[in-house]
Scaffold this motif. Structure first.
Motif, PDB file in Angstrom:
ATOM      1  N   UNK A 273       0.829  -1.201   0.000  1.00  0.00           N
ATOM      2  CA  UNK A 273       0.000   0.000   0.000  1.00  0.00           C
ATOM      3  C   UNK A 273       0.860   1.246   0.000  1.00  0.00           C
ATOM      4  N   UNK A 274       0.410   2.249  -0.754  1.00  0.00           N
ATOM      5  CA  UNK A 274       1.109   3.524  -0.796  1.00  0.00           C
ATOM      6  C   UNK A 274       0.905   4.302   0.493  1.00  0.00           C
ATOM      7  N   UNK A 275       1.544   5.428   0.573  1.00  0.00           N
ATOM      8  CA  UNK A 275       1.466   6.252   1.776  1.00  0.00           C
ATOM      9  C   UNK A 275       0.410   7.361   1.667  1.00  0.00           C
ATOM     10  N   UNK A 276      -0.065   7.618   0.458  1.00  0.00           N
ATOM     11  CA  UNK A 276      -1.049   8.673   0.259  1.00  0.00           C
ATOM     12  C   UNK A 276      -2.450   8.093   0.129  1.00  0.00           C
TER      13      UNK A 276
ATOM     14  N   UNK B  70     -18.156  -5.525   0.105  1.00  0.00           N
ATOM     15  CA  UNK B  70     -17.115  -5.493  -0.920  1.00  0.00           C
ATOM     16  C   UNK B  70     -16.319  -4.220  -0.700  1.00  0.00           C
ATOM     17  N   UNK B  71     -15.014  -4.337  -0.593  1.00  0.00           N
ATOM     18  CA  UNK B  71     -14.131  -3.179  -0.473  1.00  0.00           C
ATOM     19  C   UNK B  71     -13.361  -3.035  -1.779  1.00  0.00           C
ATOM     20  N   UNK B  72     -13.365  -1.848  -2.336  1.00  0.00           N
ATOM     21  CA  UNK B  72     -12.541  -1.560  -3.493  1.00  0.00           C
ATOM     22  C   UNK B  72     -11.219  -1.038  -2.944  1.00  0.00           C
ATOM     23  N   UNK B  73     -10.169  -1.859  -3.060  1.00  0.00           N
ATOM     24  CA  UNK B  73      -8.887  -1.591  -2.414  1.00  0.00           C
ATOM     25  C   UNK B  73      -7.818  -1.364  -3.476  1.00  0.00           C
ATOM     26  N   UNK B  74      -7.018  -0.313  -3.283  1.00  0.00           N
ATOM     27  CA  UNK B  74      -5.955   0.007  -4.240  1.00  0.00           C
ATOM     28  C   UNK B  74      -4.593  -0.127  -3.566  1.00  0.00           C
ATOM     29  N   UNK B  75      -3.698  -0.862  -4.222  1.00  0.00           N
ATOM     30  CA  UNK B  75      -2.315  -0.897  -3.761  1.00  0.00           C
ATOM     31  C   UNK B  75      -1.441  -0.271  -4.842  1.00  0.00           C
ATOM     32  N   UNK B  76      -0.131  -0.409  -4.724  1.00  0.00           N
ATOM     33  CA  UNK B  76       0.773   0.233  -5.678  1.00  0.00           C
ATOM     34  C   UNK B  76       0.683  -0.366  -7.078  1.00  0.00           C
ATOM     35  N   UNK B  77       0.199  -1.609  -7.186  1.00  0.00           N
ATOM     36  CA  UNK B  77       0.191  -2.296  -8.467  1.00  0.00           C
ATOM     37  C   UNK B  77      -1.177  -2.445  -9.111  1.00  0.00           C
ATOM     38  N   UNK B  78      -2.242  -2.486  -8.313  1.00  0.00           N
ATOM     39  CA  UNK B  78      -3.545  -2.803  -8.884  1.00  0.00           C
ATOM     40  C   UNK B  78      -4.683  -2.335  -7.983  1.00  0.00           C
TER      41      UNK B  78
ATOM     42  N   UNK C  13      -6.793   2.358   6.009  1.00  0.00           N
ATOM     43  CA  UNK C  13      -8.023   2.996   5.536  1.00  0.00           C
ATOM     44  C   UNK C  13      -7.749   3.790   4.261  1.00  0.00           C
ATOM     45  N   UNK C  14      -6.580   4.405   4.157  1.00  0.00           N
ATOM     46  CA  UNK C  14      -6.301   5.278   3.010  1.00  0.00           C
ATOM     47  C   UNK C  14      -6.188   4.522   1.687  1.00  0.00           C
ATOM     48  N   UNK C  15      -6.228   3.194   1.709  1.00  0.00           N
ATOM     49  CA  UNK C  15      -6.171   2.421   0.458  1.00  0.00           C
ATOM     50  C   UNK C  15      -7.563   2.011  -0.027  1.00  0.00           C
TER      51      UNK C  15
END
Length: 98
Positions: A20-23, A54-62, A88-90
């Motif tokens: 996960x990113x920092x922003x 359902x959680x829509x989750x974003x990491x650095x790749x996808x 939470x920020x992801x």
């Protein structure tokens, strides 16, 4: 976008390896407030009738669609089933299952 579930061992392993990113993935305060409110609602409903979301989750790749129950939530992290915690920020969106 792939859909994953916390119950499948392969998917669980994929979730633990997410970077996960920092922003924050959300760009405005209104969306952040809406997401926090949805997470709180999901945690309360889980305590009453084991509500899944359902959680829509974003990491650095996808971006992934993750199905789980919200056990607890705070300002920084969300506790999912099986002791898994994500920032939470992801989280882009919370969708309640009927």
């Amino acid at each position: 976008m792939s859909a994953i579930t916390i119950y499948d061992p392969t998917d669980f392993d994929a979730i633990t390896r997410m970077e996960f990113g920092k922003t924050d993935v959300l760009t405005n305060q209104r969306d952040r407030i809406r997401t926090h409110a949805s997470l709180l609602r999901a945690a309360v409903l889980e305590g009453i009738n084991h509500c899944e979301v359902w959680l829509l989750v974003e990491d650095l790749k996808s971006v992934k669609k993750l199905r789980s129950r919200i056990i607890a939530t705070g300002n920084d992290r969300v506790l999912l089933e099986r002791g898994l915690s994500i920032p939470v920020h992801c989280i882009r969106h919370v969708e309640f299952l009927s």
